[in-house]
Design an enzyme around this catalytic site. Structure first.
Site, PDB file in Angstrom:
ATOM      1  N   CYS A   1      -0.027 -13.075  -0.298  1.00  0.00           N
ATOM      2  CA  CYS A   1       0.997 -12.564  -1.219  1.00  0.00           C
ATOM      3  C   CYS A   1       1.865 -13.590  -1.692  1.00  0.00           C
ATOM      4  CB  CYS A   1       1.616 -11.392  -0.318  1.00  0.00           C
ATOM      5  SG  CYS A   1       2.037 -11.946   1.046  1.00  0.00           S
TER       6      CYS A   1
ATOM      7  N   ARG B   1       1.699  -8.265  17.118  1.00  0.00           N
ATOM      8  CA  ARG B   1       1.240  -7.481  15.655  1.00  0.00           C
ATOM      9  C   ARG B   1       0.025  -6.854  16.023  1.00  0.00           C
ATOM     10  NH1 ARG B   1       3.804  -9.267  10.811  1.00  0.00           N
ATOM     11  NH2 ARG B   1       1.899  -9.251   9.852  1.00  0.00           N
TER      12      ARG B   1
ATOM     13  N   ASP C   1      -7.259 -12.349   4.803  1.00  0.00           N
ATOM     14  CA  ASP C   1      -5.845 -11.984   4.261  1.00  0.00           C
ATOM     15  C   ASP C   1      -4.870 -12.997   5.192  1.00  0.00           C
ATOM     16  OD1 ASP C   1      -3.907 -10.604   2.736  1.00  0.00           O
ATOM     17  OD2 ASP C   1      -3.580  -9.190   4.121  1.00  0.00           O
TER      18      ASP C   1
ATOM     19  N   ASP D   1      -7.409 -16.419  17.837  1.00  0.00           N
ATOM     20  CA  ASP D   1      -7.238 -17.500  16.668  1.00  0.00           C
ATOM     21  C   ASP D   1      -8.394 -17.485  15.802  1.00  0.00           C
ATOM     22  OD1 ASP D   1      -6.894 -19.513  14.835  1.00  0.00           O
ATOM     23  OD2 ASP D   1      -6.438 -20.944  16.539  1.00  0.00           O
TER      24      ASP D   1
ATOM     25  N   GLY E   1      -1.992  -3.932   9.450  1.00  0.00           N
ATOM     26  CA  GLY E   1      -3.156  -2.987   9.411  1.00  0.00           C
ATOM     27  C   GLY E   1      -3.250  -2.133   8.203  1.00  0.00           C
TER      28      GLY E   1
HETATM   29  N1  SAM Z   1      -4.186  -7.839   6.355  1.00  0.00           N
HETATM   30  C1  SAM Z   1      -2.763  -7.544   7.089  1.00  0.00           C
HETATM   31  C2  SAM Z   1      -2.379  -6.086   6.386  1.00  0.00           C
HETATM   32  O1  SAM Z   1      -2.972  -5.585   5.422  1.00  0.00           O
HETATM   33  O2  SAM Z   1      -1.480  -5.441   7.194  1.00  0.00           O
HETATM   34  C3  SAM Z   1      -1.640  -8.574   6.737  1.00  0.00           C
HETATM   35  C4  SAM Z   1      -2.118  -9.888   7.218  1.00  0.00           C
HETATM   36  S1  SAM Z   1      -0.507 -10.783   7.284  1.00  0.00           S
HETATM   37  C5  SAM Z   1      -0.625 -11.261   5.550  1.00  0.00           C
HETATM   38  C6  SAM Z   1      -1.312 -12.410   7.992  1.00  0.00           C
HETATM   39  C7  SAM Z   1      -1.563 -12.157   9.556  1.00  0.00           C
HETATM   40  O3  SAM Z   1      -2.429 -13.296  10.138  1.00  0.00           O
HETATM   41  C8  SAM Z   1      -0.295 -12.018  10.332  1.00  0.00           C
HETATM   42  O4  SAM Z   1      -0.389 -10.877  10.974  1.00  0.00           O
HETATM   43  C9  SAM Z   1      -0.623 -12.980  11.345  1.00  0.00           C
HETATM   44  O5  SAM Z   1      -0.230 -12.833  12.804  1.00  0.00           O
HETATM   45  C10 SAM Z   1      -1.941 -13.222  11.304  1.00  0.00           C
HETATM   46  N2  SAM Z   1      -2.360 -14.851  11.665  1.00  0.00           N
HETATM   47  C11 SAM Z   1      -1.668 -15.840  11.632  1.00  0.00           C
HETATM   48  N3  SAM Z   1      -2.519 -17.065  12.155  1.00  0.00           N
HETATM   49  C12 SAM Z   1      -3.626 -16.379  12.657  1.00  0.00           C
HETATM   50  C13 SAM Z   1      -4.824 -17.077  12.892  1.00  0.00           C
HETATM   51  N4  SAM Z   1      -4.826 -18.318  13.638  1.00  0.00           N
HETATM   52  N5  SAM Z   1      -5.864 -16.317  13.249  1.00  0.00           N
HETATM   53  C14 SAM Z   1      -5.889 -14.992  12.989  1.00  0.00           C
HETATM   54  N6  SAM Z   1      -4.594 -14.383  12.671  1.00  0.00           N
HETATM   55  C15 SAM Z   1      -3.704 -15.070  12.269  1.00  0.00           C
END
Ligand code: SAM
Length: 373
Positions: free
Chosen positions: A299, A198, A244, A226, A174
């Site tokens: 990242c 998460r 992101d 998803d 977040g």
């Molecule tokens: N934007 C967040 C922040 O600033 O705190 C960090 C995001 S992190 C880089 C990527 C996120 O994508 C993870 O929390 C993961 O659970 C989520 N994720 C993975 N596959 C996904 C999907 N198919 N749909 C939505 N979220 C997904």
């Protein structure tokens, strides 16, 4: 020769070691002469920024300033100086944006709107002082959120303006959603993350920083879908979309063996990351309204997960959905913040903060797209 005990008990293929081998092989080619210094920085302690919480009544800001901390955003190079005059502006001029059809054109200069309300404090270059944990005010709201200061750039670059509706497709835990809310311009924010655990953390973060009246259903929606399926939920809808994505999180992969994407059990997941990233970006593009803007960020330094994903998503958007996109240049952002971050030189698509020992932020890749149709 007597082998130490560790040699028999230590796993042969530690994920952190596999990650380093992989990065040495790919990034030495991709980054050339830059790689040795980026490598040292990646293996050293990272630097944080304190995203200031405008909703908290805490004197921490003055205390941090007294310690030498400064807001890198308001301290950025003056965008109205003659050098930058043609690149910044409150109103956007679409004539200076490159058009993308089946291939990606060179990016051109473009004006950029930056919210004046996002503040992120950092210690000066070369100063590796650590921040103390934030404290709650009398309403239990924390005064700042610690994050990689370069992670604020995608939120700034998204250019949220008054009354915008915003989708944060992969939002947990977040940090970026908090930065978007600091703009105080968002009319409706939709935060989504496919991971239920998460998403719970994301809710806790929002409640620790944002006053309850700003978290009501008419202003905020929190979901756990998803993200690749978002097109089936909502199309042509949001003014701004942040994508992101999950990636190889290069710094984490070099530092932590737990939950490491380079572990042998996760090889398939790692190899399919670019495909997942393309699907997420495409879903974000479809969710944006015509004229709306999409910010893709990771990242990782990986070309396959950065420029490769953007190119493929642009192609699929046009071929399969008839959506035309422009790549919006982020050069003005680079010029404004080049005193705080090291940026990779000459990327043909998007911009990237690369780690450096004197300013150990990133890696953060960001690329901005605008829907023409
Ligand atoms: N934007 C967040 C922040 O600033 O705190 C960090 C995001 S992190 C880089 C990527 C996120 O994508 C993870 O929390 C993961 O659970 C989520 N994720 C993975 N596959 C996904 C999907 N198919 N749909 C939505 N979220 C997904």
């Amino acid at each position: 020769r007597v082998k130490g005990k560790w040699a028999t008990t230590r796993p042969k293929h530690l994920p952190t070691r596999l990650a380093l081998q992989h990065f040495d092989a790919t990034y030495s080619v991709q980054l050339g002469q830059l790689w040795p210094s980026v490598r040292v920085a990646l293996l050293s302690e990272r630097k944080y920024g304190a995203l200031f919480n405008n909703f908290s009544n805490n004197p921490d800001l003055e205390k941090l300033q007294a310690q030498g901390c400064g807001d890198f955003i308001s301290n950025g190079e003056d965008p109205t100086s003659s050098e930058h005059n043609s690149e910044f502006g409150a109103e956007e001029d679409s004539s200076s944006v490159s058009t993308v059809s089946s291939h990606v054109d060179r990016q051109q200069q473009s004006p950029l709107w930056l919210s004046p309300n996002i503040k992120c404090l950092v210690f000066p270059r070369g100063d590796i002082t650590r921040f103390k944990p934030a404290r709650p005010d009398k309403f239990n709201l924390l005064s700042y959120y610690l994050m990689d200061a370069a992670s604020v750039l995608p939120c700034l670059a998204l250019g949220v303006q008054k009354n915008h509706t915003v989708l944060d497709l992969c939002a947990a835990p977040g940090g970026k959603a908090l930065a978007l809310l600091q703009t105080q311009s968002v009319r409706f924010l939709c935060v989504n993350d496919s991971s239920v655990s998460r998403t719970s953390r994301l809710k806790r973060v929002l409640h620790s920083y944002i006053p309850k009246p700003l978290l009501t259903d008419d202003k905020l929606r929190i979901t756990s879908f998803d993200g690749t399926m978002w097109g089936e939920i909502e199309r042509n809808s949001f003014d701004r979309v942040l994508v992101d994505v999950p990636c190889t999180t290069d710094r984490h992969s070099l530092m932590e063996d737990d939950n490491n994407i380079f572990s042998r059990s996760r090889v398939g997941e790692r190899r399919s990351l670019p495909q997942l990233q393309v699907e997420l970006l495409l879903a974000g593009i479809i969710a944006a309204c015509p004229g709306g803007e999409i910010l893709y960020s990771t990242c990782t330094l990986s070309l396959n997960q950065n420029q490769g994903v953007v190119e493929r998503a642009i192609q699929l958007a046009e071929e399969n959905h008839g959506i035309q996109l422009q790549v919006v240049s982020l050069r003005p952002l680079v010029k404004k913040f080049r005193n705080t971050f090291h940026f990779a030189p000459d990327l043909h698509l998007g911009e990237m903060v690369i780690p450096h020992l004197a300013a150990n932020f990133g890696p953060i890749y960001l690329c901005k797209l605008r829907r023409l149709t």
